[in-house]
Scaffold this motif. Structure first.
Motif, PDB file in Angstrom:
ATOM      1  N   GLN A 182     -31.341  21.212  11.693  1.00 50.92           N
ATOM      2  CA  GLN A 182     -30.866  20.407  12.572  1.00 50.92           C
ATOM      3  C   GLN A 182     -29.891  19.190  11.680  1.00 50.92           C
ATOM      4  O   GLN A 182     -30.187  17.813  12.172  1.00 50.92           O
ATOM      5  CB  GLN A 182     -32.041  19.653  13.405  1.00 50.92           C
ATOM      6  N   ALA A 183     -29.313  19.448  10.746  1.00 53.81           N
ATOM      7  CA  ALA A 183     -28.680  18.519  10.032  1.00 53.81           C
ATOM      8  C   ALA A 183     -27.397  18.488  10.211  1.00 53.81           C
ATOM      9  O   ALA A 183     -26.575  17.827   9.553  1.00 53.81           O
ATOM     10  CB  ALA A 183     -29.083  18.630   8.683  1.00 53.81           C
ATOM     11  N   GLY A 184     -26.826  19.515  11.064  1.00 50.15           N
ATOM     12  CA  GLY A 184     -25.301  19.499  11.381  1.00 50.15           C
ATOM     13  C   GLY A 184     -24.433  20.237  10.076  1.00 50.15           C
ATOM     14  O   GLY A 184     -25.222  20.859   9.430  1.00 50.15           O
ATOM     15  N   THR A 185     -23.104  20.075  10.121  1.00 49.83           N
ATOM     16  CA  THR A 185     -22.593  20.823   9.055  1.00 49.83           C
ATOM     17  C   THR A 185     -21.968  19.733   8.298  1.00 49.83           C
ATOM     18  O   THR A 185     -21.193  18.938   8.430  1.00 49.83           O
ATOM     19  CB  THR A 185     -21.398  21.549   9.956  1.00 49.83           C
ATOM     20  N   MET A 186     -22.299  19.915   6.827  1.00 46.40           N
ATOM     21  CA  MET A 186     -21.790  18.814   5.643  1.00 46.40           C
ATOM     22  C   MET A 186     -20.760  19.580   5.106  1.00 46.40           C
ATOM     23  O   MET A 186     -20.867  20.561   4.305  1.00 46.40           O
ATOM     24  CB  MET A 186     -22.823  18.314   5.017  1.00 46.40           C
ATOM     25  N   VAL A 187     -19.403  19.088   4.722  1.00 43.33           N
ATOM     26  CA  VAL A 187     -18.413  19.755   3.911  1.00 43.33           C
ATOM     27  C   VAL A 187     -17.926  18.552   3.048  1.00 43.33           C
ATOM     28  O   VAL A 187     -17.870  17.320   3.166  1.00 43.33           O
ATOM     29  CB  VAL A 187     -17.084  19.979   4.891  1.00 43.33           C
ATOM     30  N   ALA A 188     -17.829  19.201   1.757  1.00 39.26           N
ATOM     31  CA  ALA A 188     -17.489  18.132   0.595  1.00 39.26           C
ATOM     32  C   ALA A 188     -16.659  18.988  -0.210  1.00 39.26           C
ATOM     33  O   ALA A 188     -16.598  20.330  -0.346  1.00 39.26           O
ATOM     34  CB  ALA A 188     -18.615  17.734  -0.239  1.00 39.26           C
ATOM     35  N   VAL A 189     -15.590  18.085  -0.967  1.00 37.50           N
ATOM     36  CA  VAL A 189     -14.440  18.536  -1.206  1.00 37.50           C
ATOM     37  C   VAL A 189     -14.331  18.470  -3.001  1.00 37.50           C
ATOM     38  O   VAL A 189     -14.431  17.399  -3.341  1.00 37.50           O
ATOM     39  CB  VAL A 189     -12.926  18.141  -0.974  1.00 37.50           C
ATOM     40  N   ALA A 190     -14.177  19.455  -3.839  1.00 37.79           N
ATOM     41  CA  ALA A 190     -14.130  19.221  -5.136  1.00 37.79           C
ATOM     42  C   ALA A 190     -12.695  19.126  -5.804  1.00 37.79           C
ATOM     43  O   ALA A 190     -12.511  18.672  -6.650  1.00 37.79           O
ATOM     44  CB  ALA A 190     -15.077  20.271  -5.989  1.00 37.79           C
ATOM     45  N   GLU A 191     -11.738  20.117  -4.905  1.00 41.85           N
ATOM     46  CA  GLU A 191     -10.313  20.083  -5.094  1.00 41.85           C
ATOM     47  C   GLU A 191      -9.521  20.354  -4.369  1.00 41.85           C
ATOM     48  O   GLU A 191     -10.174  21.154  -3.375  1.00 41.85           O
ATOM     49  CB  GLU A 191     -10.239  21.194  -6.197  1.00 41.85           C
ATOM     50  N   GLY A 192      -8.335  19.826  -4.058  1.00 39.94           N
ATOM     51  CA  GLY A 192      -7.465  20.301  -3.111  1.00 39.94           C
ATOM     52  C   GLY A 192      -7.704  19.381  -1.552  1.00 39.94           C
ATOM     53  O   GLY A 192      -8.200  18.237  -1.749  1.00 39.94           O
ATOM     54  N   ARG A 193      -7.293  20.083  -0.465  1.00 37.68           N
ATOM     55  CA  ARG A 193      -7.431  19.479   0.609  1.00 37.68           C
ATOM     56  C   ARG A 193      -8.022  20.369   1.767  1.00 37.68           C
ATOM     57  O   ARG A 193      -7.782  21.464   1.887  1.00 37.68           O
ATOM     58  CB  ARG A 193      -6.083  19.098   1.102  1.00 37.68           C
ATOM     59  N   VAL A 194      -8.714  19.620   2.520  1.00 39.47           N
ATOM     60  CA  VAL A 194      -9.719  20.453   3.664  1.00 39.47           C
ATOM     61  C   VAL A 194      -9.471  19.650   4.772  1.00 39.47           C
ATOM     62  O   VAL A 194      -9.511  18.501   5.193  1.00 39.47           O
ATOM     63  CB  VAL A 194     -11.063  20.605   3.210  1.00 39.47           C
ATOM     64  N   SER A 195      -9.419  20.559   6.010  1.00 33.81           N
ATOM     65  CA  SER A 195      -9.916  19.670   7.399  1.00 33.81           C
ATOM     66  C   SER A 195     -11.179  20.261   8.044  1.00 33.81           C
ATOM     67  O   SER A 195     -11.257  21.310   7.893  1.00 33.81           O
ATOM     68  CB  SER A 195      -8.339  19.951   8.286  1.00 33.81           C
ATOM     69  N   VAL A 196     -11.699  19.338   8.747  1.00 31.20           N
ATOM     70  CA  VAL A 196     -12.788  19.457   9.581  1.00 31.20           C
ATOM     71  C   VAL A 196     -12.887  18.989  10.881  1.00 31.20           C
ATOM     72  O   VAL A 196     -12.180  18.034  10.919  1.00 31.20           O
ATOM     73  CB  VAL A 196     -14.025  18.806   8.771  1.00 31.20           C
ATOM     74  N   ARG A 197     -13.320  19.940  11.448  1.00 35.47           N
ATOM     75  CA  ARG A 197     -13.549  19.558  13.044  1.00 35.47           C
ATOM     76  C   ARG A 197     -14.813  20.139  13.726  1.00 35.47           C
ATOM     77  O   ARG A 197     -15.283  21.172  12.933  1.00 35.47           O
ATOM     78  CB  ARG A 197     -12.336  19.978  13.867  1.00 35.47           C
ATOM     79  N   GLY A 198     -15.301  19.652  14.861  1.00 40.05           N
ATOM     80  CA  GLY A 198     -16.421  20.348  15.652  1.00 40.05           C
ATOM     81  C   GLY A 198     -15.787  21.597  16.090  1.00 40.05           C
ATOM     82  O   GLY A 198     -14.447  21.700  16.099  1.00 40.05           O
ATOM     83  N   SER A 199     -16.731  22.438  16.644  1.00 41.34           N
ATOM     84  CA  SER A 199     -16.264  23.734  17.158  1.00 41.34           C
ATOM     85  C   SER A 199     -15.491  23.649  18.375  1.00 41.34           C
ATOM     86  O   SER A 199     -14.907  24.661  18.758  1.00 41.34           O
ATOM     87  CB  SER A 199     -17.546  24.888  17.194  1.00 41.34           C
ATOM     88  N   GLY A 200     -15.739  22.552  19.210  1.00 42.11           N
ATOM     89  CA  GLY A 200     -14.635  22.659  20.206  1.00 42.11           C
ATOM     90  C   GLY A 200     -13.424  22.399  20.061  1.00 42.11           C
ATOM     91  O   GLY A 200     -13.020  21.694  19.193  1.00 42.11           O
ATOM     92  N   GLU A 201     -12.593  22.860  21.059  1.00 38.36           N
ATOM     93  CA  GLU A 201     -11.152  23.031  20.853  1.00 38.36           C
ATOM     94  C   GLU A 201     -10.567  21.521  20.783  1.00 38.36           C
ATOM     95  O   GLU A 201      -9.564  21.339  20.066  1.00 38.36           O
ATOM     96  CB  GLU A 201     -10.556  23.874  22.031  1.00 38.36           C
ATOM     97  N   ALA A 202     -10.926  20.641  21.566  1.00 39.12           N
ATOM     98  CA  ALA A 202     -10.572  19.365  21.829  1.00 39.12           C
ATOM     99  C   ALA A 202     -11.160  18.455  20.495  1.00 39.12           C
ATOM    100  O   ALA A 202     -10.616  17.176  20.742  1.00 39.12           O
ATOM    101  CB  ALA A 202     -10.745  18.648  22.898  1.00 39.12           C
ATOM    102  N   ASP A 203     -11.938  18.997  19.688  1.00 41.53           N
ATOM    103  CA  ASP A 203     -12.476  18.013  18.937  1.00 41.53           C
ATOM    104  C   ASP A 203     -11.354  17.505  17.682  1.00 41.53           C
ATOM    105  O   ASP A 203     -10.340  18.198  17.378  1.00 41.53           O
ATOM    106  CB  ASP A 203     -13.488  18.515  17.789  1.00 41.53           C
TER     107      ASP A 203
END
Length: 312
Positions: A182-203
């Motif tokens: 129940q901690a959600g999704t955590m994304v961390a970047v070491a190199e480059g570029r990343v985009s993150v969104r919730g799974s809903g299409e409008a997020d």
């Protein structure tokens, strides 16, 4: 309530598709059918069940009244039928046992480190149904913790967790997504570029660069704004380390259980598990040290029992 939106398939149809990736693909096909533009069907990554839905929908429209759109819809159904004849790649599932780690190489040459208690799924050659989006998007589904070294390519690379979508072209980043925590999704970047969104299409989408992280919380649908994280703290489990940054104590305890393959019981008082905690071990340490540090900082005592460890 029945879903009659042209952007998604009816609820009665979506309910039969449990996999979130396949459900998104099903909705893509349904939208294309509603627009009655055959060329769009070629871009749909859909499940086989949708072929009967498309055929039924086309027949129903034809019975209601003849229309120039009927010819387009029928042609679209034919294109889809041809597309379905090209079978998708079989799903490959990799599951890492507790107290273990693994490294795998994906069909495109990308490398993935998997932490204990992690499951990763992907299709052979990233090939989805027909000639659809699966042929142009390298998609994996993750439950657990993974560090990705993605090979740069024209086709985007997507990681789908239970509540988020991470999209890149080629970079190095980590994703932690455990629904049971129940901690959600955590994304961390070491190199480059990343985009993150919730799974809903409008997020809304949040862009991350090296040394940044974002979280799609368990009870939320949008990613938090980028915040700083030391690059050396991205996926420390790869070298046997452990990290938790201002998160519930219960979450850290579950990580310790997975790392060492043991059972740990916190006091019955639920508030103890909700205490905020920060621990950082850059390399592997004996479990006794971890338990002693936890006990000291939380004013607890621990003991070893026949079936694991107990705090009181």
């Amino acid at each position: 309530m029945n879903n009659n939106s042209p952007d998604t398939a009816p609820d009665s149809v979506r309910a039969s598709v449990s996999d979130p990736i396949e459900r998104e693909a099903l909705d893509a096909v349904w939208r294309a059918l509603a627009e009655a533009k055959p060329a769009r069907y070629v871009d749909a990554d859909a499940s086989a069940a949708m072929l009967s839905v498309i055929t039924a929908a086309t027949t129903a429209r034809a019975r209601r009244r003849p229309s120039p759109l009927f010819g387009l819809a029928a042609a679209a159904a034919l294109v889809m039928a041809v597309g379905f004849s090209a079978r998708p790649g079989a799903w490959t599932t990799v599951t890492v046992p507790l107290a273990d780690r693994a490294q795998i190489t994906l069909p495109d040459g990308s490398e993935v480190d998997l932490d204990a208690g992690t499951t990763l799924r992907y299709r052979q050659d990233f090939r989805g149904w027909g000639w659809g989006a699966g042929a142009r998007v390298r998609t994996v589904a993750l439950e657990g913790s993974a560090f990705f070294k993605v090979v740069s390519a024209a086709q985007p690379f997507e990681v789908h967790s239970y509540n988020a979508v991470v999209r890149v072209l080629g970079t190095e980043f980590s994703v932690d997504a455990r629904k049971d925590d129940q901690a959600g999704t955590m994304v961390a970047v070491a190199e480059g570029r990343v985009s993150v969104r919730g799974s809903g299409e409008a997020d809304a989408t949040v862009a991350l660069t090296p040394g940044e992280r974002s979280v799609v919380a368990d009870a939320q649908e949008t990613a938090t704004a980028a915040s700083s994280i030391s690059v050396d703290r991205v996926a420390p489990w790869r070298t046997g380390g452990l990290v938790v940054i201002d998160e519930p104590l219960r979450q850290f305890v579950r990580a310790v259980e997975r790392r060492y393959g043991v059972s740990i019981t916190l006091p019955a008082d639920r508030s103890v598990g909700e205490r905020r905690a920060t621990f950082y071990y850059p390399t592997a340490v004996p479990i006794e040290r971890v338990l002693s540090d936890l006990a000291t900082t939380q004013q607890l005592r621990w003991s070893r029992q026949a079936d694991g460890y107990v705090f009181e």
